[in-house]
Design an enzyme around this catalytic site. Structure first.
Site, PDB file in Angstrom:
ATOM      1  N   LYS A  25       0.833  -1.205   0.000  1.00  0.00           N
ATOM      2  CA  LYS A  25       0.000   0.000   0.000  1.00  0.00           C
ATOM      3  C   LYS A  25       0.869   1.257   0.000  1.00  0.00           C
ATOM      4  CE  LYS A  25      -3.884  -0.508   1.885  1.00  0.00           C
ATOM      5  NZ  LYS A  25      -4.511  -1.109   3.047  1.00  0.00           N
ATOM      6  N   ARG A  95      -3.646   2.950   7.938  1.00  0.00           N
ATOM      7  CA  ARG A  95      -3.849   1.709   7.187  1.00  0.00           C
ATOM      8  C   ARG A  95      -2.655   0.778   7.291  1.00  0.00           C
ATOM      9  NH1 ARG A  95      -7.738   2.720   2.835  1.00  0.00           N
ATOM     10  NH2 ARG A  95      -8.596   4.771   3.195  1.00  0.00           N
ATOM     11  N   GLY A 104      -7.794  -7.878   3.655  1.00  0.00           N
ATOM     12  CA  GLY A 104      -8.662  -7.779   4.830  1.00  0.00           C
ATOM     13  C   GLY A 104      -8.112  -8.404   6.098  1.00  0.00           C
ATOM     14  N   MET A 106      -5.547  -7.458   7.916  1.00  0.00           N
ATOM     15  CA  MET A 106      -5.089  -6.529   8.945  1.00  0.00           C
ATOM     16  C   MET A 106      -5.952  -5.276   8.933  1.00  0.00           C
ATOM     17  SD  MET A 106      -1.080  -7.121   8.663  1.00  0.00           S
ATOM     18  CE  MET A 106      -1.144  -6.761   6.958  1.00  0.00           C
ATOM     19  N   ARG A 339      -2.357  -2.074  -6.488  1.00  0.00           N
ATOM     20  CA  ARG A 339      -1.486  -3.219  -6.216  1.00  0.00           C
ATOM     21  C   ARG A 339      -1.735  -4.282  -7.283  1.00  0.00           C
ATOM     22  NH1 ARG A 339      -4.736  -5.417  -0.869  1.00  0.00           N
ATOM     23  NH2 ARG A 339      -6.721  -5.607  -1.916  1.00  0.00           N
ATOM     24  N   ARG A 566       6.361 -47.957  -9.013  1.00  0.00           N
ATOM     25  CA  ARG A 566       6.430 -48.736  -7.768  1.00  0.00           C
ATOM     26  C   ARG A 566       5.742 -50.072  -8.042  1.00  0.00           C
ATOM     27  NH1 ARG A 566       5.329 -43.220  -5.587  1.00  0.00           N
ATOM     28  NH2 ARG A 566       6.764 -42.824  -3.861  1.00  0.00           N
ATOM     29  N   ARG A 630      11.083 -49.832 -10.369  1.00  0.00           N
ATOM     30  CA  ARG A 630      11.726 -50.197  -9.104  1.00  0.00           C
ATOM     31  C   ARG A 630      11.280 -51.603  -8.729  1.00  0.00           C
ATOM     32  NH1 ARG A 630      10.400 -46.653  -4.005  1.00  0.00           N
ATOM     33  NH2 ARG A 630       8.467 -47.831  -3.979  1.00  0.00           N
ATOM     34  N   GLU A 724      18.277 -43.648  -0.783  1.00  0.00           N
ATOM     35  CA  GLU A 724      17.249 -43.319   0.209  1.00  0.00           C
ATOM     36  C   GLU A 724      17.794 -43.263   1.627  1.00  0.00           C
ATOM     37  OE1 GLU A 724      13.909 -46.108  -0.334  1.00  0.00           O
ATOM     38  OE2 GLU A 724      13.111 -44.455  -1.508  1.00  0.00           O
ATOM     39  N   SER A 743      18.540 -42.557  -8.356  1.00  0.00           N
ATOM     40  CA  SER A 743      17.261 -41.866  -8.239  1.00  0.00           C
ATOM     41  C   SER A 743      17.053 -41.586  -6.747  1.00  0.00           C
ATOM     42  CB  SER A 743      16.146 -42.752  -8.784  1.00  0.00           C
ATOM     43  OG  SER A 743      14.918 -42.093  -8.620  1.00  0.00           O
ATOM     44  N   GLY A 745      15.333 -41.087  -3.539  1.00  0.00           N
ATOM     45  CA  GLY A 745      14.024 -41.295  -2.902  1.00  0.00           C
ATOM     46  C   GLY A 745      13.984 -40.372  -1.694  1.00  0.00           C
ATOM     47  N   THR A 746      13.570 -39.135  -1.932  1.00  0.00           N
ATOM     48  CA  THR A 746      13.713 -38.131  -0.871  1.00  0.00           C
ATOM     49  C   THR A 746      12.646 -38.245   0.217  1.00  0.00           C
ATOM     50  OG1 THR A 746      12.670 -36.656  -2.451  1.00  0.00           O
ATOM     51  CG2 THR A 746      15.033 -36.383  -2.089  1.00  0.00           C
ATOM     52  N   ASN A 747      11.622 -39.062  -0.010  1.00  0.00           N
ATOM     53  CA  ASN A 747      10.674 -39.295   1.096  1.00  0.00           C
ATOM     54  C   ASN A 747      11.413 -40.016   2.213  1.00  0.00           C
ATOM     55  OD1 ASN A 747       8.762 -38.335  -0.693  1.00  0.00           O
ATOM     56  ND2 ASN A 747       8.103 -40.383  -1.320  1.00  0.00           N
ATOM     57  N   ASP A 748      12.070 -41.105   1.824  1.00  0.00           N
ATOM     58  CA  ASP A 748      12.805 -41.865   2.837  1.00  0.00           C
ATOM     59  C   ASP A 748      14.093 -41.161   3.251  1.00  0.00           C
ATOM     60  OD1 ASP A 748      11.223 -44.087   3.518  1.00  0.00           O
ATOM     61  OD2 ASP A 748      11.556 -44.909   1.517  1.00  0.00           O
ATOM     62  N   CYS A 813      12.760 -38.896  -7.202  1.00  0.00           N
ATOM     63  CA  CYS A 813      11.400 -39.408  -7.389  1.00  0.00           C
ATOM     64  C   CYS A 813      10.571 -39.331  -6.107  1.00  0.00           C
ATOM     65  CB  CYS A 813      11.434 -40.832  -7.926  1.00  0.00           C
ATOM     66  SG  CYS A 813      12.293 -41.959  -6.832  1.00  0.00           S
ATOM     67  N   TYR A 833      16.905 -35.155 -14.218  1.00  0.00           N
ATOM     68  CA  TYR A 833      15.450 -35.100 -14.313  1.00  0.00           C
ATOM     69  C   TYR A 833      14.806 -35.137 -12.930  1.00  0.00           C
ATOM     70  CZ  TYR A 833      15.359 -40.069 -13.228  1.00  0.00           C
ATOM     71  OH  TYR A 833      15.500 -41.265 -12.582  1.00  0.00           O
TER      72      TYR A 833
HETATM   73  C1  PEP Z   1      10.988 -42.177  -1.585  1.00  0.00           C
HETATM   74  O1  PEP Z   1      11.261 -42.696  -0.514  1.00  0.00           O
HETATM   75  O2  PEP Z   1      11.211 -40.976  -1.841  1.00  0.00           O
HETATM   76  C2  PEP Z   1      10.369 -42.984  -2.653  1.00  0.00           C
HETATM   77  C3  PEP Z   1      10.150 -42.458  -3.847  1.00  0.00           C
HETATM   78  O3  PEP Z   1       9.968 -44.231  -2.315  1.00  0.00           O
HETATM   79  P1  PEP Z   1       8.611 -44.559  -1.516  1.00  0.00           P
HETATM   80  O4  PEP Z   1       7.848 -43.300  -1.381  1.00  0.00           O
HETATM   81  O5  PEP Z   1       7.920 -45.576  -2.344  1.00  0.00           O
HETATM   82  O6  PEP Z   1       9.148 -45.086  -0.243  1.00  0.00           O
HETATM   83 MG    MG Z   2      11.333 -44.887  -0.489  1.00  0.00          MG
END
Ligand code: PEP
Ligand code: MG
Length: 869
Positions: A25, A95, A104, A106, A339, A566, A630, A724, A743, A745-748, A813, A833
């Site tokens: 503002k 203001r 809205g 604040m 704005r 998977r 996999r 992983e 690859s 596996g960033t979840n694990d 992945c 990738y």
């Molecule tokens: C992971 O761990 O990132 C992964 C892709 O494998 P999953 O989610 O199947 O454990």
């Molecule tokens: Mg995994």
């Protein structure tokens, strides 16, 4: 330290580029002043002062008092009026405004400077006593609620009672005497609640208002909004103190909100709402339903012309669609705000592409304007057009104003609080309100759609919902909503809390019951923009898919291959022949229960044809694109039943004793199975499972190869590994000796690097992210990569891996592959990738292009820096 920036008399100390410091503002007011638009004079206290306030136990910086006094003096000089003057008083609005728009969330305080002396001055100079006392009661109300925190309802009840007594509906019809009386009632109420008199001293009023605006930065609704919108890293709110102009002095005055283009469709048409004889927030608050700009053009052609030229000037100046607030005071136009306007996702794409063809912006800028959420929200459903109109019309409850297109189905819920509760319990809800206020934002966010009985296209509900691309119908005046009974009546029918309703945000229609929805066609501008993104990005974008259907969907969305299939998901269900699902389930159960290698092989023989058929389908769907498969990953116990009756049934079907199944399930039990006997560990114990899978893949590939050959593609395969675990990342150089690709596996990897269980951490992670609680993580690390920890581990593994094998192919992945910030990181560390789920594919394509554009911009500014040296 300079804490205040002045603007007025066609000069401004600040500028449009100083959003971080002056808030949107403050920066907008300064910039509009600079480019010669009619803006009332004022000054802006910076966000740094707000930051200081919260960091120093709610104390203002020492220099602030002197700077406020000096700027106030200057404002009095420029306007020729004095704050609190009994003859011709200066009145100001106070203001809020942060660097990111928070509609809205604040507070604003209007008509500050009024007291029992100056109100008589205002009445005299305007020759309008009715107006002066109306302005005063508004100020007393705002001060009482915003600064002191008294309940708004109690004051509004007094207002309603007074109007009922006088038998008037419209505020503008209330005579001066009645406003005077109401001011006294409000002040009395103030005294009874606070034990002190309502402040007469304008200085005291001003400082309290400044403090209240700062406080509103940490108000629950503002904090919630920042959380749901993922707004982090801001210093706080700025405070703009601006000379008041009045839209409520009579029929020649008014107030409005307008957009330089249609924020719903993106069309280049002037769009907005206007209320005659109204002040400040009346338009946005949605209390009266306003008139369209076309009507303004008819009623006040000169004002409309000026507004139209402000529209042209501001859009070419900012090179973006603007959302402007304006007031007409006795036939004179004032611009109060500009704005970047909130817009629907479809409009975002259309405007970005149109502005490139209008040569207003470059393709790179267009790509940077689209947010990942805009893409996600393009995929919202609409009402199936093939449904017979007559059937639909029979179910029509009411028609309101279409605020945000798309459609939504859910159970009607009448309070935001309950909407949150119901949604948490997994229910789909439509939030139904007479009007929404910023307090409702949590409920609005979880709702499938929002329906209000009042308000126009720029009401709070419309603006907030539009930002989320969430279906919204407003101004649906036929709805008779009863909060106490939790029901609405419309068209002779009653909808109670919990009954299903359907909203059509494109038509503004409300239907009884659940109407079938379908996915819309993508706007042409989306395809154009995504093509531009593909031409810019270097990162490949694959997808995680386990079925031919998913694979085809992902191809349509632009996936260039499968980055993770998977295979264990194929065991649960036969997607081509669902009636045969139980056969494959039984085969895998037999394999798990088998007590010898031979028995296991026999069971695996049964599984082989299923797997082969799955892979053929997948290869065909991908039509020559790379597919990463996999081999079995999850703990085996997931495939066997855990209750006694089902175990006995499995035993009967396989033809073994129930005790065998029970014993086997017992053997497979693990306290933390996600960190247990899974992944390549299974291959060590049961190599024959993997042998079967590899055979199925190669045989399927041979079949598919013949089909694919027609496309002139050669069958190639390579064997790589998921990374992983921290140890795998640390020793990546050794792994790269045998692996042909990595690859991540960033979840694990996230759960193992951070020591957070992906199954349980959801319960307490919100506290880590909540800025009011711990604020330790900027985002949930299972959604957005934790760069300092997990990111460092990835970088290390890539460097090490490529030391051994310079051309090592590397991808990701985990879920992070569909998160824009994480994709940008993947680009920076040189991955080949990313592989998100199908709906994440376009997000990844865009983010990968944005990463290149940001890299180029950083390179340009570095080169510039060098030249300077
Ligand atoms: C992971 O761990 O990132 C992964 C892709 O494998 P999953 O989610 O199947 O454990
Ligand atoms: Mg995994």
């Amino acid at each position: 330290m300079k804490y205040i920036y002045f603007f007025g008399a066609r000069k401004a100390q600040g500028s449009g580029e100083m959003k971080d410091l002056l808030g949107g503002k403050g920066a907008g007011l300064a910039e509009m002043t600079r480019i010669g638009l009619p803006v009332p004079a004022g000054f802006t206290i910076t966000t740094v002062a707000c930051d200081y306030y919260f960091k120093h136990d709610r104390k203002h910086p020492r220099e602030l008092a002197g700077q406020v006094a000096a700027n106030l003096k200057r404002l009095e000089r420029v306007t020729g009026k004095k704050l609190g003057d009994a003859k011709d008083p200066l009145l100001v609005s106070v203001r809020s405004g942060s660097a990111r728009s928070m509609p809205g969330m604040m507070e604003t305080i209007l008509n500050l400077g009024l007291n029992s002396r100056s109100v008589t001055g205002l009445a005299r100079t305007t020759g309008n006593e009715r107006f002066a006392y109306d302005a005063y009661r508004r100020f007393v109300q705002m001060y009482s609620t915003v600064v002191i925190g008294l309940a708004k309802d109690e004051l509004e009840a007094k207002l309603r009672a007074m109007k009922e007594r006088l038998k008037v509906k419209d505020d503008t019809k209330v005579p001066a005497e009645a406003w005077k009386q109401l001011v006294s009632e409000y002040k009395e109420h103030f005294r009874s609640k606070t034990g002190r008199d309502f402040p007469e001293d304008p200085q005291e009023q001003l400082w309290d208002a400044i403090g209240a605006v700062f406080e509103s930065w940490m108000a629950e609704k503002a904090v919630t909004y920042r959380r749901v919108e993922k707004i982090t890293g801001l210093l706080g709110t700025a405070v703009s103190v601006v000379q008041m102009v009045f839209g409520n002095t009579g029929e020649n005055s008014g107030t409005g909100v307008c957009f330089t283009r249609d924020p719903s469709t993106g069309e280049k048409t002037f769009y907005g709402d206007f209320l005659i004889n109204a002040q400040g927030e009346d338009v946005v608050a949605g209390i009266r339903t306003p008139m369209h700009l076309k009507e303004l053009q008819r009623r006040m052609p000169e004002i409309y012309e000026q507004l139209e030229s402000a529209r042209r000037l501001l859009e070419t100046h900012y090179r973006d669609m603007q959302d402007m607030e304006f007031t007409v005071e006795d036939g004179k136009l004032y611009m109060l705000q500009t704005r970047g306007g909130k817009r629907t996702p479809a409009a975002t794409f259309k405007m970005a592409v149109d502005m490139v063809s209008e040569r207003l912006i470059s393709k790179e800028e267009a790509l940077m304007r689209v947010k990942p959420e805009d893409i996600e929200r393009l995929f919202y459903p609409v009402i199936d057009a093939s449904l017979p109109r007559t059937d639909l019309n029979k179910r029509r409850l009411a028609t309101g104003i279409s605020a945000v297109p798309g459609a939504a189905v859910g159970k009607a819920v009448f309070t935001a609080h309950e909407a949150e509760e119901w949604a948490q319990g997994g229910q789909k809800v439509i939030l139904v309100r007479r009007e929404t206020s910023p307090e409702d934002v949590g409920g609005m966010f979880v709702a499938q759609g929002i329906l209000t009985a009042t308000g126009g296209k720029t009401s709070h509900a419309a603006v907030v919902a539009r930002g989320w691309g969430k279906c919204c119908v407003v101004g649906c005046e036929q709805l008779d909503i009863d909060y106490a009974e939790k029901r609405l009546r419309a068209n002779g029918r009653v909808v109670r809390q919990g009954d299903w309703i359907t909203l059509d945000g494109s038509e503004g229609a409300v239907y009884e019951g659940e109407v079938a929805l379908i996915m819309p066609e993508l706007p042409p501008a989306y395809t154009t923009l995504m093509k531009w993104a593909d031409a810019v990005r270097r990162l490949g974008v694959r997808t995680n898919a386990d079925t031919p259907q998913d694979a085809r969907k992902a191809r349509e969305m632009g996936a260039e291959g499968i980055g993770l299939c998977r295979t264990e998901h194929m065991f649960f269900k036969d997607f081509e022949q669902p009636e045969r699902s139980h056969e494959r389930q039984l085969a895998i159960q037999e394999m798990i229960v088998a007590e010898s290698g031979d028995a296991r092989r026999k069971a695996l023989e049964k599984l082989l044809p299923f797997q082969r058929r799955d892979f053929v389908g997948l290869f065909k769907a991908m039509d020559g694109c790379p597919v990463t498969i996999r081999l079995i990953d999850p703990p085996l116990h997931e495939f066997v039943p855990h209750d006694r009756a089902q175990q006995e049934e499995v035993a009967r079907k396989i033809g073994v004793d129930a005790k065998v199944v029970i014993r086997r399930v017992e053997q497979l039990r693990e306290a933390n199975p996600m960190l247990g006997h899974r992944g390549c560990r299974l291959a060590i114990t049961y190599p024959e499972i993997l042998e079967m899978q590899v055979r199925a893949i190669i045989e399927a590939a041979r079949v598919a190869d013949q089909i694919i050959k027609k496309a002139g593609v050669k069958l190639e395969y390579s064997v790589g590994t998921m990374i992983e675990l921290p140890r795998a990342a640390l020793l990546a150089d050794q792994i790269a000796e045998v692996a042909e690709f990595f690859s991540f596996g960033t979840n694990d990897l996230t759960q193992t690097v951070m020591g957070l269980s992906r199954d349980d951490a959801g319960r307490f992670l919100p506290d880590y992210v909540d800025e009011k609680k711990a604020g330790i993580f900027p985002a949930d690390p299972f959604q957005t990569l934790d760069l300092p920890g997990v990111g460092m581990m990835i970088k290390w593994a890539i460097d090490r891996g490529r030391k051994t094998k310079p051309k090592l192919k590397i991808g990701i992945c985990g879920e992070h592959a569909g998160d824009a910030a994480s994709v940008k990181f993947c680009h920076q560390v040189g991955m080949d990738y990313v592989s998100p789920s199908p709906f994440g594919v376009p997000i990844a394509r865009l983010a990968a292009a944005q990463a290149v554009i940001e890299e180029r911009a950083a390179g340009r500014s570095k080169a510039k820096g060098k030249r300077k040296k």
